[in-house]
Enzyme design. Sequence first.
Site, PDB file in Angstrom:
ATOM      1  N   ARG A  35       0.852  -1.183   0.000  1.00 62.21           N
ATOM      2  CA  ARG A  35       0.000   0.000   0.000  1.00 62.21           C
ATOM      3  C   ARG A  35       0.889   1.235   0.000  1.00 62.21           C
ATOM      4  NH1 ARG A  35       1.493   1.768   4.403  1.00 62.21           N
ATOM      5  NH2 ARG A  35       0.309   3.696   4.085  1.00 62.21           N
ATOM      6  N   GLY A  36       0.239   2.400  -0.112  1.00 63.33           N
ATOM      7  CA  GLY A  36       0.963   3.660  -0.180  1.00 63.33           C
ATOM      8  C   GLY A  36       1.147   4.064  -1.627  1.00 63.33           C
ATOM      9  N   ALA A  37       0.731   5.267  -1.979  1.00 66.85           N
ATOM     10  CA  ALA A  37       0.633   5.664  -3.385  1.00 66.85           C
ATOM     11  C   ALA A  37       1.912   5.436  -4.186  1.00 66.85           C
ATOM     12  CB  ALA A  37       0.181   7.120  -3.478  1.00 66.85           C
ATOM     13  N   ARG A  69      -7.089  -0.443  -7.144  1.00 65.05           N
ATOM     14  CA  ARG A  69      -7.550   0.558  -6.177  1.00 65.05           C
ATOM     15  C   ARG A  69      -7.745   1.858  -6.934  1.00 65.05           C
ATOM     16  NH1 ARG A  69      -4.714   1.076  -0.551  1.00 65.05           N
ATOM     17  NH2 ARG A  69      -6.793   1.909  -0.110  1.00 65.05           N
ATOM     18  N   ASP A 224      -2.786  10.455  -1.942  1.00 64.21           N
ATOM     19  CA  ASP A 224      -3.006   9.388  -2.915  1.00 64.21           C
ATOM     20  C   ASP A 224      -3.381   9.941  -4.282  1.00 64.21           C
ATOM     21  OD1 ASP A 224      -3.243   6.401  -1.585  1.00 64.21           O
ATOM     22  OD2 ASP A 224      -3.486   8.026  -0.153  1.00 64.21           O
ATOM     23  N   ASN A 234      -6.425  11.941   0.603  1.00 60.23           N
ATOM     24  CA  ASN A 234      -5.506  11.186   1.463  1.00 60.23           C
ATOM     25  C   ASN A 234      -6.336  10.324   2.409  1.00 60.23           C
ATOM     26  OD1 ASN A 234      -2.721  10.660   2.276  1.00 60.23           O
ATOM     27  ND2 ASN A 234      -3.296  11.593   4.224  1.00 60.23           N
ATOM     28  N   LYS A 235      -5.652   9.509   3.179  1.00 56.52           N
ATOM     29  CA  LYS A 235      -6.329   8.599   4.097  1.00 56.52           C
ATOM     30  C   LYS A 235      -7.400   9.337   4.896  1.00 56.52           C
ATOM     31  CE  LYS A 235      -5.766   5.047   4.422  1.00 56.52           C
ATOM     32  NZ  LYS A 235      -6.526   3.966   3.725  1.00 56.52           N
TER      33      LYS A 235
END
Length: 353
Positions: A35-37, A69, A224, A234-235
């Site tokens: 995960r993580g852009a 995603r 993201d 973002n989250k």
Amino acid sequence: MLVLLDQTRLPGEETELVCTDAPALVQAIRTLAVRGAPLLGIAGAYGVALAAARGFDVDEAADALANARPTAVNLAYGVRRAHAAYRDAVTAGADATDAARVALAAARALHQEDAEASRRMAAHGLALLDELLPGGGHRVLTHCNTGALVSGGEGTAFAVALAAHRVGRLRRLWVDETRPLLQGARLTAYEAARNGMAYTLLTDNAAGSLFAGGEVDAVLIGADRIAADGSVANKVGSYPLAVLARYHHVPFIVVAPVTTVDPETPDGASIEVEQRGGHEVTEVTVPFVPVTGVEAGGGIPVAPLGTQAYNPAFDVTPPELVTAIVTEEGVVSPVTREGLAELCARSRQVTIS
């Protein structure tokens, strides 16, 4: 094969996850094992190379990976880059083996570029912190996880805090736990501890009391997707921090590579926000701790059976609440459509040259 560190098992276990084909990588992306852009972009590029090397349908694999995603624009970017390199090689007459090598080279180049971008973002971000907060002793609040676990280098927002730590100017890293999947508690705290940083974990709903008590000098988050007008996805939980920061006159800084800026998305309302399963809210996931009757990765119910849950993976912060966007090519402040467009144009010129 592609070997990943399974982030769902952290911090209890450092376990490798082996993906032997694109569908396995798609599953790893959807379950947040990776995960993580920025890292999703790298993984997507390697996934295309993997499909090519295994002799699978590369077009089909690229499509599945790019759509694994929807919010993280870097994922589609990395997939498209490796896929374009592969298709160009095929068009030029390369056989399957050589075309696969070309796709792999594209993925490795992206990986290296992201590591360099991380280093440059950290330098630009630290300079901005020192400009906004002269004297050092920075007390920084961060959300979700933005360190080496999301990057080819040392991360985005976390890399800035780490740079401040290394020169003795980080007084405290406040770590939001980041519900419902606790990426802050499980991953950012893990990275902060490994780097010997002074950090404190807090529940997301305790951030307001920190601001009210004057304990936060700046907020640092990743992204993201950044729309053309400067809106930042973002989250989930980032937008409330931006509102708190504005009310308390605290800088709210977004750190992300230029590849996270999406000129094709005109504004925040146009960003597709991923909606995740309600069980992530109605259950507490057990990633690694053995609990009687619950398998690792399973969940312990915390809400009545049948409870409906609202679980967006991201929220969107409008540009007027963002103090600055830090990229490897420099800082945009104030955040405007024109400023972002100029930065992206400059980035393309640097890449071409």
